[in-house]
Design an enzyme around this catalytic site. Structure first.
Site, PDB file in Angstrom:
ATOM      1  N   ASP A  22     -41.834 -85.952 121.345  1.00 13.17           N
ATOM      2  CA  ASP A  22     -41.927 -87.239 122.256  1.00 13.17           C
ATOM      3  C   ASP A  22     -42.792 -88.274 121.473  1.00 13.17           C
ATOM      4  OD1 ASP A  22     -40.795 -88.742 124.473  1.00 13.17           O
ATOM      5  OD2 ASP A  22     -42.806 -88.441 125.441  1.00 13.17           O
ATOM      6  N   SER A  74     -46.824 -95.479 128.644  1.00 12.11           N
ATOM      7  CA  SER A  74     -46.362 -94.534 127.688  1.00 12.11           C
ATOM      8  C   SER A  74     -46.263 -95.061 126.126  1.00 12.11           C
ATOM      9  CB  SER A  74     -45.010 -94.244 128.206  1.00 12.11           C
ATOM     10  OG  SER A  74     -45.106 -93.456 129.231  1.00 12.11           O
ATOM     11  N   HIS A 133     -39.447 -90.973 124.705  1.00 14.81           N
ATOM     12  CA  HIS A 133     -38.635 -91.498 125.932  1.00 14.81           C
ATOM     13  C   HIS A 133     -38.840 -92.985 126.251  1.00 14.81           C
ATOM     14  CE1 HIS A 133     -42.800 -91.119 127.548  1.00 14.81           C
ATOM     15  NE2 HIS A 133     -42.531 -91.951 128.305  1.00 14.81           N
TER      16      HIS A 133
END
Length: 488
Positions: A267, A349, A232
């Protein structure tokens, strides 16, 4: 029979009845003299005075004349002011007297005694000089003695206070003070050592497009320039050919990067930078040996603040966390996450979660937050799941995952907890194993299943082509079976 009315057949020449004449009473001579038309006058008005005697109007009573006649000095109007007085003195209204009005309220009034008259100001007398004070006998000698005594006492008291202040209270300022610097070596804490060792391997990832941008984190896993991050983080760059993708190292150097491969079901993504020497490679650990309560350190660039380090503990393991697609990401995954209370915020992230020995044990991926910030619930993908996915992306640019060919939903009632089968694909491993619609899977490959997310994680972490055992509930009874997952 004729319908003509009676009056239509009468003879017009016949005599008609005459209504009786009404007689008026006779007019008296006095009334005729007053209201009658004078002799010789035929019209309504006459320009000559009448010869007949006219009635005379008697003068009004003097009392009525005084009461109702217009005063001599009154204006020529049809009606006079009923409140005006003419010819008399106007009395000023008396002030209200609360003592005489029983309906008046209680209130303060002026004192009973009259106010004293103001004193007349007098001119100031001549000023009193020092000569007059000492030798003019205008001040009594005892007043002068008292004044002198007070002056002496004030002087003595001031001297004593000044001496005490100078000797007891230290001064606020001084030019004899120097600040000492301790240049001795202080042993670094374990966290500081880990931050110093791992920091150079952590990078900030920036993506810029014509209308938007974003940032995230990552870490170097090979000296050839391979960098692991989240899918992402780079989804925008992957879906926009004009996007600019750069990696910022700890020394602030910027290097263009390319996407090697990415996986929306886990992911994860791998980037590559070229022509970068002396790369620091992160050391990878073993997430299967994690214990709840052990300390961990999160690295990354939260909110674009690079080289940020936060600490916490492992607060849970094997936590299924669904990640759904949104406007900026096409990730559609369920991760079997490590839960930590180390502060993780947007921008963390893709950064590494490391243990006290500086070994990467997870990839920071998601947070649980009510207002967009960290509340002590962060989630990382275990490194033991990251390694095979990263190796597959580096080797082929893509990866395959085990699947059994079912869609499921979570069911929890007083009979069973598990993943209810909603659909079974024809020819799938689930169909070959005999699973049917509405069966509830309660265990898969030795892992308890309490919902659809747990089943997704259990299937994805199984091995393609390797038989696994499962347990399911059907019509109030529990059964067991085996199936072999296939590649998706």
């Amino acid at each position: 029979m004729s319908t003509t009315p009676d009056w239509a057949t009468r003879d017009a020449a016949a005599p008609q009845p005459v209504p009786p004449r009404r007689e008026h009473p006779a007019v008296s001579p006095q009334t005729a003299a007053v209201f009658g038309r004078p002799d010789g006058v035929r019209g309504s008005f006459s320009t000559e005075p009448s010869a007949q005697p006219q009635p005379e109007i008697a003068p009004p009573d003097p009392v009525l004349t005084e009461a109702f006649s217009r005063p001599a000095d009154a204006p020529s109007s049809l009606q006079r002011d009923p409140y005006a007085t003419y010819g008399g003195e106007v009395d000023e209204p008396e002030p209200e007297d609360p003592w005489r009005d029983p309906a008046s309220g209680a209130h303060l009034e002026a004192p009973a005694l009259s106010e004293p008259a103001a004193e007349t100001a007098r001119d100031a007398g001549p000023k009193l000089g020092i000569t007059d004070l000492l030798f003019g006998r205008r001040v009594h000698w005892w007043a002068l003695a008292s004044l002198g005594l007070v002056a002496v006492l004030l002087g003595v008291a001031g001297g004593l206070v000044g001496r005490w202040t100078a000797e007891v209270i230290p001064p606020l300022n001084s030019n004899a003070v120097t600040l000492d610097v301790d240049d001795s070596t202080v042993a670094s804490t374990d966290i500081a050592k880990v931050a110093k060792a791992v920091g150079p391997a952590v990078v900030m990832i920036e993506i810029r497009t014509a209308g938007s941008g974003g940032s995230g984190s990552g870490f170097v896993v090979d000296k050839m320039g391979y960098i692991v991050t989240n899918n992402h983080v780079v989804s925008i760059a992957a879906n926009d050919k004009n996007a600019k993708l750069e990696v910022v190292f700890a020394d602030h150097s910027r290097v263009p990067a390319r996407i090697v491969g990415r996986d929306v079901k886990t992911d994860l993504a791998v980037l590559k930078v070229d022509d970068v020497e002396n790369l620091t490679v992160a050391k990878l650990g073993d997430s299967s040996k994690l214990e709840i309560g052990q300390p961990v350190i999160a690295f990354g660039a939260p909110l674009g603040l690079d080289r940020t380090v936060t600490t916490g503990i492992v607060s849970a393991v094997d936590r299924p966390v669904p990640l759904r697609p949104d406007a900026s990401s096409d990730t559609d995954a369920v991760i079997n996450a490590i839960q930590t209370d180390a502060a993780i915020n947007p921008g963390n992230s893709g950064g590494p979660l490391v243990d006290a020995q500086g070994r990467v044990i997870g990839v920071n991926t998601a947070i649980a937050a009510t207002g967009g910030g960290s509340i002590g619930l962060g989630f990382a993908i275990p490194i033991n799941e990251v390694i095979p996915i990263s190796e597959g992306l580096i080797k082929d640019g893509k990866v395959t995952h085990p699947q059994i060919g079912v869609t499921a939903s979570t069911v929890r009632n007083d009979q069973v907890f598990g993943a209810r089968v909603k659909d079974v694909a024809a020819g799938s491993p689930a169909a070959a194993a005999g699973l049917k619609e509405n069966d509830v899977i309660t265990e898969f490959d030795g892992k308890p299943i309490e919902g659809a997310d747990e089943l997704t994680v259990a299937v994805r972490t199984s091995t393609i082509g390797q038989e696994v055992k499962y347990t399911y509930w059907r019509d109030g009874r529990t059964f067991t079976g085996t199936m072999t997952p296939r590649a998706d």
